[in-house]
Write a protein that holds these residues in place. Sequence first.
Motif, short mmCIF file in Angstrom:
data_model
loop_
_atom_site.label_atom_id
_atom_site.label_comp_id
_atom_site.label_asym_id
_atom_site.label_seq_id
_atom_site.Cartn_x
_atom_site.Cartn_y
_atom_site.Cartn_z
N ALA A 169 0.87 -1.42 0.01
CA ALA A 169 -0.06 0.00 -0.09
C ALA A 169 0.98 1.44 0.06
N ARG A 188 -8.03 2.13 8.42
CA ARG A 188 -8.99 2.12 9.58
C ARG A 188 -8.32 2.80 10.88
N ALA A 225 -12.34 -7.65 3.49
CA ALA A 225 -12.78 -6.48 4.17
C ALA A 225 -13.06 -5.54 3.64
N1 LIG Z 1 0.81 -11.11 -5.10
C1 LIG Z 1 1.75 -10.62 -4.77
O1 LIG Z 1 2.82 -10.72 -5.72
C2 LIG Z 1 2.22 -10.10 -3.58
C3 LIG Z 1 3.31 -9.04 -3.20
C4 LIG Z 1 3.35 -8.71 -1.91
C5 LIG Z 1 2.27 -8.74 -1.01
N2 LIG Z 1 1.17 -9.51 -1.45
C6 LIG Z 1 0.00 -9.58 -0.57
O2 LIG Z 1 -0.30 -8.40 -0.20
C7 LIG Z 1 -0.94 -8.12 0.94
C8 LIG Z 1 -0.54 -7.02 1.77
O3 LIG Z 1 0.96 -7.15 2.24
P1 LIG Z 1 1.64 -6.12 2.88
O4 LIG Z 1 2.46 -6.74 3.74
O5 LIG Z 1 1.67 -4.81 1.84
O6 LIG Z 1 0.39 -5.41 3.78
P2 LIG Z 1 -0.35 -6.16 5.02
O7 LIG Z 1 0.44 -5.60 6.18
O8 LIG Z 1 -0.79 -7.27 5.03
O9 LIG Z 1 -1.46 -5.02 5.21
C9 LIG Z 1 -2.06 -4.40 3.93
C10 LIG Z 1 -3.07 -3.39 4.65
O10 LIG Z 1 -4.39 -3.85 5.05
C11 LIG Z 1 -4.98 -3.12 5.68
N3 LIG Z 1 -5.89 -4.10 6.56
C12 LIG Z 1 -5.40 -5.40 7.23
N4 LIG Z 1 -6.38 -5.96 7.46
C13 LIG Z 1 -7.55 -5.35 7.47
C14 LIG Z 1 -9.17 -5.35 7.72
N5 LIG Z 1 -9.62 -6.37 8.40
N6 LIG Z 1 -9.92 -4.40 7.39
C15 LIG Z 1 -9.44 -3.31 6.64
N7 LIG Z 1 -8.11 -2.94 6.29
C16 LIG Z 1 -7.25 -3.99 6.79
C17 LIG Z 1 -4.13 -2.34 6.72
O11 LIG Z 1 -4.33 -0.94 6.48
P3 LIG Z 1 -4.77 0.02 7.71
O12 LIG Z 1 -4.31 -0.53 9.02
O13 LIG Z 1 -4.48 1.28 7.46
O14 LIG Z 1 -6.22 0.04 7.72
C18 LIG Z 1 -2.83 -2.57 5.70
O15 LIG Z 1 -2.22 -1.32 5.48
C19 LIG Z 1 -0.71 -9.55 2.07
O16 LIG Z 1 -1.59 -10.45 1.92
C20 LIG Z 1 0.65 -10.11 0.96
O17 LIG Z 1 0.67 -11.21 1.14
C21 LIG Z 1 1.05 -10.16 -2.46
#
Ligand SMILES: NC(=O)c1ccc[n+]([C@@H]2O[C@H](COP(=O)([O-])OP(=O)(O)OC[C@H]3O[C@@H](n4cnc5c(N)ncnc54)[C@H](OP(=O)(O)O)[C@@H]3O)[C@@H](O)[C@H]2O)c1
Length: 321
Positions: A169, A188, A225
């Motif tokens: 993000a 949030r 969510a």
């Molecule tokens: N496909 C790919 O190549 C790839 C690569 C990298 C990451 N990913 C995936 O992308 C996702 C994000 O990873 P990340 O490490 O960047 O971040 P993260 O730590 O998993 O968090 C993402 C954001 O989600 C929000 N969030 C979490 N739970 C929530 C809920 N219940 N309701 C509303 N908002 C919620 C939080 O925002 P707020 O706290 O601001 O609300 C946080 O900033 C992960 O699942 C990861 O496995 C995939």
Amino acid sequence: MFAAYASSLDAADPLAGLTLGERPEPPVPDGWTAVTVRAAALNHHDLWSLRGVGLDPSRLPMILGCDAAGVTDDGREVLVHAVVSHPDWRDDETLDPKRTLLSELHPGTFAQRVAVPSRNLVPKPSALSFEEAACLPTAWLTAYRMLFTQARVVPGQTVLVQGAGGGVATALVALGAAAGARVWVTSRNPSKAARVTSLGADEVFATGARLPERVDAVMETVGAATWQHSVRSLRPGGTLVVSGATSGYVAETELNRVFFLQLRVVGSTMGTRDELARLLAFCERTGLRPVVDRVLPLADARDGFAALDAGDVFGKVVFTP
Ligand SMILES: NC(=O)c1ccc[n+]([C@@H]2O[C@H](COP(=O)([O-])OP(=O)(O)OC[C@H]3O[C@@H](n4cnc5c(N)ncnc54)[C@H](OP(=O)(O)O)[C@@H]3O)[C@@H](O)[C@H]2O)c1
């Protein structure tokens, strides 16, 4: 060599299987290169691995970590591209059905040394520190491909980023703003609003809040969510790119919106070596740098994993072996 590795898997308590200690140096097959790791960044992927998602118990013990920047034995400063495709694969490596990420099949980057196929090395620009460069190969590359390859965002468009604090993000906000998009963010946590604004976000809304107008593209990594909000926030013909589902994989979709509004829903995973090279050039030319939440010695990796698991990070956690 010293390493942080998974010695067991536990879906409910991922940190239980995280072990810090000595592991053998990785083998270096023909066509591969060993890199002395100077910095390695933590991703949610590493927590998923400890939960047993994407990491088979038969592969334990497994050194964790996808991202690294370091130095080859002949003195080249490099980044490591984490997507390892089959040696015969010549197309976009993210589409190779046999591709793996470092730490899934081959030992990962949370160690003093890592071995990768030589074609996975990308020169590190001197303008970026090892800590900054180590943040780019997973979260930032994923964000780059989501915005510019999948959604084809152009300057002046409006992009909604779901979630404010995650590694992907924060990269989406910084990259989108640097490319001239108007970037809206949901969170949030109001305390994250000021920080995400400092990265270039135009406005921050409470998670699920109605937006002043519909957007050209939505970047989704939160999952269940926020999914309905993502679908409802798009203008006709808009694009929803999804690369993660931190809050859950199963979500309801109002299909009538998808077809009446002719929305495009696009999955995205990691990126190619060429996209990583372009991302580096973009950072070098614009002066953009990844947000580093904290830098820890690899010996303190447990603290970094715990902070990520608790959602207590803004930007990337970096380990130095
Ligand atoms: N496909 C790919 O190549 C790839 C690569 C990298 C990451 N990913 C995936 O992308 C996702 C994000 O990873 P990340 O490490 O960047 O971040 P993260 O730590 O998993 O968090 C993402 C954001 O989600 C929000 N969030 C979490 N739970 C929530 C809920 N219940 N309701 C509303 N908002 C919620 C939080 O925002 P707020 O706290 O601001 O609300 C946080 O900033 C992960 O699942 C990861 O496995 C995939």
